[in-house]
Enzyme design. Structure first.
Site, PDB file in Angstrom:
ATOM      1  N   GLU A  80     -23.328 -32.308 -28.028  1.00 23.06           N
ATOM      2  CA  GLU A  80     -23.633 -31.756 -29.343  1.00 23.06           C
ATOM      3  C   GLU A  80     -22.381 -31.240 -30.040  1.00 23.06           C
ATOM      4  O   GLU A  80     -22.164 -31.526 -31.217  1.00 23.06           O
ATOM      5  CB  GLU A  80     -24.652 -30.624 -29.197  1.00 23.06           C
ATOM      6  N   ASP A  85     -27.457 -49.901 -48.402  1.00 21.12           N
ATOM      7  CA  ASP A  85     -28.226 -48.743 -47.923  1.00 21.12           C
ATOM      8  C   ASP A  85     -28.135 -48.754 -46.406  1.00 21.12           C
ATOM      9  O   ASP A  85     -27.517 -49.639 -45.813  1.00 21.12           O
ATOM     10  CB  ASP A  85     -29.695 -48.826 -48.378  1.00 21.12           C
ATOM     11  N   ARG A 113     -20.629 -10.783 -24.959  1.00 24.94           N
ATOM     12  CA  ARG A 113     -21.223 -11.316 -26.175  1.00 24.94           C
ATOM     13  C   ARG A 113     -22.613 -10.748 -26.338  1.00 24.94           C
ATOM     14  O   ARG A 113     -23.191 -10.180 -25.427  1.00 24.94           O
ATOM     15  CB  ARG A 113     -21.279 -12.846 -26.124  1.00 24.94           C
ATOM     16  N   SER A 160      -8.990 -37.410 -41.221  1.00 21.77           N
ATOM     17  CA  SER A 160      -8.176 -38.626 -41.264  1.00 21.77           C
ATOM     18  C   SER A 160      -8.117 -39.170 -42.677  1.00 21.77           C
ATOM     19  O   SER A 160      -7.052 -39.536 -43.176  1.00 21.77           O
ATOM     20  CB  SER A 160      -8.743 -39.682 -40.319  1.00 21.77           C
ATOM     21  N   HIS A 210     -18.860 -27.039 -17.659  1.00 25.07           N
ATOM     22  CA  HIS A 210     -17.942 -25.939 -17.972  1.00 25.07           C
ATOM     23  C   HIS A 210     -18.634 -24.837 -18.770  1.00 25.07           C
ATOM     24  O   HIS A 210     -18.072 -23.767 -18.946  1.00 25.07           O
ATOM     25  CB  HIS A 210     -16.667 -26.432 -18.672  1.00 25.07           C
ATOM     26  N   THR A 230      -7.542 -35.587 -28.172  1.00 28.08           N
ATOM     27  CA  THR A 230      -7.518 -34.741 -29.357  1.00 28.08           C
ATOM     28  C   THR A 230      -6.085 -34.476 -29.782  1.00 28.08           C
ATOM     29  O   THR A 230      -5.757 -34.505 -30.978  1.00 28.08           O
ATOM     30  CB  THR A 230      -8.237 -33.410 -29.082  1.00 28.08           C
ATOM     31  N   SER A 282     -35.211 -35.492 -35.580  1.00 25.03           N
ATOM     32  CA  SER A 282     -34.530 -35.936 -36.788  1.00 25.03           C
ATOM     33  C   SER A 282     -33.169 -36.535 -36.459  1.00 25.03           C
ATOM     34  O   SER A 282     -32.822 -37.613 -36.933  1.00 25.03           O
ATOM     35  CB  SER A 282     -34.362 -34.740 -37.728  1.00 25.03           C
ATOM     36  N   SER A 283     -32.398 -35.829 -35.621  1.00 26.51           N
ATOM     37  CA  SER A 283     -31.049 -36.310 -35.308  1.00 26.51           C
ATOM     38  C   SER A 283     -31.070 -37.586 -34.504  1.00 26.51           C
ATOM     39  O   SER A 283     -30.226 -38.459 -34.696  1.00 26.51           O
ATOM     40  CB  SER A 283     -30.285 -35.233 -34.553  1.00 26.51           C
ATOM     41  N   LYS A 326      -4.698 -37.317 -31.652  1.00 24.53           N
ATOM     42  CA  LYS A 326      -5.125 -37.306 -33.049  1.00 24.53           C
ATOM     43  C   LYS A 326      -4.281 -36.349 -33.876  1.00 24.53           C
ATOM     44  O   LYS A 326      -3.875 -36.685 -35.003  1.00 24.53           O
ATOM     45  CB  LYS A 326      -6.593 -36.881 -33.148  1.00 24.53           C
ATOM     46  N   HIS A 354     -28.931 -16.917 -36.059  1.00 21.68           N
ATOM     47  CA  HIS A 354     -27.596 -17.305 -36.520  1.00 21.68           C
ATOM     48  C   HIS A 354     -27.151 -18.573 -35.806  1.00 21.68           C
ATOM     49  O   HIS A 354     -26.752 -19.551 -36.439  1.00 21.68           O
ATOM     50  CB  HIS A 354     -26.610 -16.162 -36.281  1.00 21.68           C
ATOM     51  N   HIS A 374     -23.053 -30.064 -24.608  1.00 17.57           N
ATOM     52  CA  HIS A 374     -21.677 -30.463 -24.791  1.00 17.57           C
ATOM     53  C   HIS A 374     -21.512 -31.668 -25.714  1.00 17.57           C
ATOM     54  O   HIS A 374     -20.721 -31.613 -26.655  1.00 17.57           O
ATOM     55  CB  HIS A 374     -20.902 -30.642 -23.489  1.00 17.57           C
ATOM     56  N   TYR A 382     -19.411 -32.162 -29.643  1.00 16.37           N
ATOM     57  CA  TYR A 382     -18.574 -33.287 -30.065  1.00 16.37           C
ATOM     58  C   TYR A 382     -19.178 -34.025 -31.240  1.00 16.37           C
ATOM     59  O   TYR A 382     -18.460 -34.558 -32.077  1.00 16.37           O
ATOM     60  CB  TYR A 382     -18.245 -34.194 -28.873  1.00 16.37           C
TER      61      TYR A 382
END
Lengths: 115, 218, 701
Positions: C304, C153, C499, C317, C351, C377, C218-219, C380, C124, C302, C306
């Site tokens: 990631e 492109d 968890r 926006s 953290h 944040t 890939s990323s 925003k 998951h 972390h 974001y």
């Protein structure tokens, strides 16, 4: 005709660029021989030796960036320099952070891993 | 698009600087935009590669204590072979620089190919000495399964060696392209990118010989 | 004979069948789990078979190959990324429903076995992050960003194909693991020493390592592609501070990908070295250090998250501005806030492991940095609210998601500030409170953002709108389902439920887990409504047609093209003079111009590189997982040969004649001439054919 007909400007540029590589090589050679020399034959204290090695390494990296990769403060596109500076920042944060965190962990939890 | 006119001191290159590394300048005007994009793209990739190595360096430092009673740096590293490898790689950076200049200022390919082949031989020589080194280390019990410290060494230094290998393969492929197509614009872009890779190989090696070999042996 | 078998098949054996336990030891418990696992495997095989049969029956293989699989077009590749994401979303949602069902009946038992449950929470998480959210946002940036900056492109179309191939390979591996089990039980974070060979000797963790590695590569490549495109391919006059917010967030996301992926590449590679070559990077003996794994993993982890949230901020926006009929409030502050978040996101990773044992000073430093991130944040959120203020708001489907987001995300953000306090975190670390917090960020943030974006840009991509009624039902079901499924988890976490718990012994948990289970069912219905929406929209596509291209009275350049846009996006690269470039054109009456001339356009040719990498990537990962070394070597060699051969390619572009461009453009303008413009009151009706009335003179646009 193997050598291109170089304009006067181009010829000057060729000389200055070739000089850049030559200087890069000579400075790097020096910055390699010094730490190797001290490490192999020198009589410095451990801290002084480490500082010498680190200092020479950092300067030599800058020499490579300047003389071989032609990265300068003003001559490049803004983004080229921005990227290498940002990379250095991330290295300091991640690398420095790793050292800070791990050595604190060693001290408190795994003293056997302290070098 | 961002401006390309900036004030530069007199001793620096006069061609407009479009991308990192040696710029071929207006006499190679064909495909200059493509070149700018591709070389910049490779520069960006190099940045992510630098982070990988930086983290492996930090990991190495953090694992210095993980010798688990086994051999440590002074038992396994030899200054002489480290010095030889360093010299080989440094000279190869210089020879690649000479190749780049030949690319920019000559129309024939003979001198370019000679410098490239010399660089390739130096690169292969580096790999030969490095593999010999590893073999010696294995003989002294310096295998990664022995301890975390040795594992950390073998995750950092062979990765650099792998990059050297990749660069050598790329160089051979480019020599193949020169044989088939001559020094066309694709080849020029490839050489400029390989130049960046090659100089970074040396930059990372500065870190390795300083931190791992000299740091460990002192 | 066994030697030949083990050479060809490595360590693959009959026990890889997902129902093997049920056959070998047929207790009721094993049979139930065997049926579930076997059912899943059956679905995968059936789905693959059905797809092949359908394409063959429709005679579309050639079409699929030339128009999609070998296409270098960023629009096609973007759509394919999103298709992968939607398929994987369906699977991972079902896994979530199973976990919720297990916990709803889990007092003192339940129906899932521990290993099965372990696989559920691992797949998951792994799928949702690496094969749902990342492909979704990669696909979205792929589609929209070049249109927004006036480019034809991405900078590197073939590398884009390769990114898609690598993600597809990773997704394929994760799907194959349902048929040839097991997958890892080590969580999506894969902490050693549990994931070391000593404690997880089977193929599961290896599947995980290689699937994640494929996704990471890939990323990284996508990040490079996006960053170079935004730096180098903007239309003339599109200065950085004239770019739409979506593109700004795409740029910052790309930077995060480039610099945030390397720690994961390192850490999975080192774990692989431990498992394959007997290294001791993270083992519990011989000088290994598992704490470094946690450190490096979260140095990736972390940035990631974001990556996952910055782009939705950009999407919101656009949505808030468009559907309030107003320009975005505080553009500069939004850009600076985005950049601050991007940089700060590299400074807070500790953290995630406050409780690991480092000193209080370190915890405090990172805790403070974490709280600081909340500030940009917050800026925003105020900017979005002020965008809506005094606007003329239209409650379209994207806007429903946006409004749901702005309320729910702030709540989740506040729980983040709670968790940022180390002393509080010590109480709720790895409890369901944490699970509730990050789902509270990811679902209203990332997922709603993606669904909002889908509804927003679908008409642009396909030429017809998504049906509104089912879209609304899905949006409300998502909002209600999310709240019902996750708010109880806050209570459970504070009550002490950890968890990843298969079962529990505290009866006080039960009402909450049941409520959460009901919420999961509501979410399942939400997903069903989305599928129904898609079905109904495709069925009615001719009456919902909007070839004219501007259904929402859009503000940025992508709306200045037909729907779908031509392959080359713009007949002539536009010149930009301000922000909200397209709205500015409409205000000056300069929209839908005919260019003076139509030069020939050079576009990249089709290439099979993406498909080759997808195949070799899957083969290599599979071979590595099952120790089929011949397959690893073979796929490695093929990849190397393909890459070197690509270097020898010389004819890599094709030309589209200026005449053809002119004909296409004039046909579109003719269609616009014949389309009735509508004002915003008719936006959600079938009268909307993609042409807005000109902007109201003097109104704040």
């Amino acid at each position: 005709m193997s050598q291109r007909e170089l304009s006067q400007e181009e010829a000057k540029e060729f000389v200055s660029e070739r000089r850049s590589y030559a200087w890069g090589y000579l400075l790097s050679l020096l910055l390699t021989l010094v730490p190797f020399g001290f490490a192999a034959f020198g009589d410095l204290s451990r801290m002084a030796l480490w500082l010498t090695i680190a200092g020479c390494a950092l300067v030599q990296i800058v020499v490579h960036l300047r003389f071989f990769l032609h990265i300068t403060w003003s001559g490049n596109k803004r983004e080229d320099l921005q990227l290498i500076l940002f990379t250095v920042l991330i290295l300091l944060i991640m690398g420095g952070g790793t050292l800070w965190i791990l050595f604190s962990l060693y001290y408190r939890m795994m003293p056997g891993m302290m070098p | 698009m961002t401006s390309t006119t900036t004030h530069r001191p007199a001793d620096q290159a006069r061609s407009p600087v479009r991308h990192p590394g040696l710029n071929l300048g207006p006499s190679h005007q064909e495909s200059e935009d493509v070149r700018e994009e591709m070389v910049f793209g490779f520069w960006v990739f190099m940045m992510s590669d630098v982070i990988i190595f930086g983290l492996l360096f930090a990991t190495y430092v953090v694992m210095l204590g993980g010798t688990a009673g086994g051999p440590g740096p002074s038992d396994l590293f030899e200054m002489k072979s480290a010095f030889i490898e360093t010299m080989i790689l440094l000279v190869s950076s210089f020879t690649f620089g000479m190749a780049s200049l030949a690319l920019k200022y000559r129309t024939d390919r003979k001198v370019l190919v000679i410098w490239l082949v010399v660089t390739l031989l130096l690169g292969l020589g580096f790999l030969f000495f490095e593999l010999k080194d590893f073999h010696t280390m294995f003989g002294k019990g310096g295998v990664p399964s022995r301890s975390g410290f040795i594992s950390a060494f073998f995750s950092l230094v062979p990765l650099h060696g792998l990059h050297v290998t990749g660069a050598c393969i790329w160089l051979i492929a480019i020599l193949g392209q020169i044989a088939v197509y001559g020094v066309d614009s694709f080849v020029k872009t490839a050489l400029l990118r390989l130049a960046i890779l090659w100089h970074f190989l040396d930059i990372i090696w500065i870190g390795i010989f300083s931190l791992v070999y000299l740091g460990g042996l002192s | 004979m066994t030697d030949v078998w083990s050479f060809i098949f490595g360590r693959l054996g009959w026990d890889a069948l997902p129902f093997w336990d049920a056959i070998k030891d047929p207790t009721t418990f094993n049979i139930i789990n065997g049926v579930i696992a076997g059912g899943a495997a059956g679905l995968v095989l059936l789905g693959a078979l059905a797809t092949v049969v359908w394409i063959t029956w429709a005679g579309k293989w050639r079409y699929l190959w030339t128009e999609w699989l070998t296409s270098p077009d960023h629009k096609k590749i973007g759509i394919m990324f999103i298709v992968i994401a939607m398929v994987m979303l369906s699977r991972a949602l079902i896994e979530a429903v199973f976990m919720r069902a297990q916990q709803a009946v889990g007092l003192d038992g339940g129906f899932l076995s521990p290993d099965h449950f372990g696989e559920f929470f691992t797949t998951h998480g792994t799928i949702m992050i690496f094969f749902m959210a990342m492909p979704f946002l990669t696909g979205m940036i792929n589609y929209v960003m070049p249109l927004q900056i006036g480019a034809r492109d991405l900078s590197f179309p073939i590398m884009n194909q390769i990114s898609l191939g690598l993600t597809a390979a990773g997704a394929a591996i994760v799907m194959i693991s349902l048929v040839l089990a097991p997958f890892s039980t080590g969580g999506w974070s894969g902490y050693p020493p549990y994931t070391e060979l000593a404690y997880s000797p089977d193929a599961g963790v290896d599947y995980w390592i290689w699937a994640v590695t494929l996704s990471t590569l890939s990323s990284t490549l996508s990040g490079i592609n996006f960053a170079v495109t935004i730096y180098k391919k903007r239309a003339p006059g599109m200065k950085l501070f004239r770019m739409p917010l979506f593109t700004w967030t795409a740029l910052c996301t790309a930077i995060l990908m480039i610099f945030g992926m390397p720690p994961l590449t390192v850490v999975t590679a080192l774990l692989a070295l431990d498992r394959y070559l007997d290294f001791h990077m993270f083992t519990s003996d011989l000088g290994g250090n598992m704490m470094n794994y946690v450190n490096l993993f979260w140095a990736f982890g972390h940035p990631e998250v974001y990556i996952l949230i910055l782009l939705p901020f950009g999407i919101y926006s656009e949505v808030f501005a468009t559907f309030s009929g107003k320009r975005l409030y505080g553009y500069t502050s939004l850009v600076i806030a985005t950049m601050c978040i991007a940089v700060l996101s590299f400074t807070v990773w500790l953290h995630h492991f406050f409780t690991m044992g480092q000193s209080a000073s370190i915890n405090a430093a990172f805790g403070i940095a974490t709280m600081l991130i909340g500030i940009p944040t917050g800026v925003k959120v105020y900017d979005w609210m002020l965008t809506m203020y005094r606007g003329r708001i239209r409650i379209s489907v994207p806007m429903i998601y946006a409004i749901g987001f702005i309320m729910l995300f702030v709540l989740g953000g506040l729980t983040g500030i709670i968790l940022a306090t180390p002393s509080v975190d010590y109480q709720v670390h790895n409890s369901l409170f944490l699970i509730a917090h990050f789902h509270n960020m990811l679902i209203p943030g990332t997922l709603f953002g993606m669904l909002s974006a889908t509804n927003f840009w679908f008409p642009k991509a396909f030429g017809f709108r998504l049906e509104e009624r089912w879209g609304r039902r899905a949006a409300y079901a998502w909002i209600i389902g999310f709240m019902l499924a996750f708010f109880p988890l806050y209570a459970l976490g504070v009550m002490g439920m950890p968890r990843r718990s298969l079962t529990f012994f505290e009866p006080a948990y039960l009402p909450w887990t049941i409520a959460a289970g009901v919420g999961a069912i509501v979410i399942l219905f939400a997903m069903l409504f989305l599928l129904i929406q898609l079905w109904v929209s495709v069925r009615d596509r001719h009456s919902n047609n909007m070839f004219a291209g501007d259904p929402w009275d859009g503000r940025s350049l992508e709306w200045a093209t037909s729907s779908p846009p031509p392959e080359y996006n713009f007949p002539v690269i536009p010149e930009i003079h301000s922000r909200d470039a397209y709205m500015a054109e409409k205000e000056q009456g300069k929209a839908y111009q005919v260019p003076d001339e139509f030069p020939d356009i050079e576009m990249p040719s089709n290439s099979a590189m993406g498909v080759i990498i997808a195949v070799t990537g899957t083969a290599m990962a599979f071979g590595l997982t099952w120790y089929m070394w011949w397959l690893v070597i073979l796929s490695g060699v093929v990849t190397l040969v393909a890459v070197i051969a690509r270097g020898f390619a010389r004819k890599t572009t094709r030309t589209i004649s200026g005449d053809e461009v002119r004909r296409t453009h004039l046909a579109w303008l003719e269609h616009i001439r014949r389309t009735t413009p509508v004002d915003r009151s008719k936006e959600q009706t079938s009268e909307n054919r993609g042409l807005p009335v000109p902007p109201v003179e003097g109104a704040v646009q």
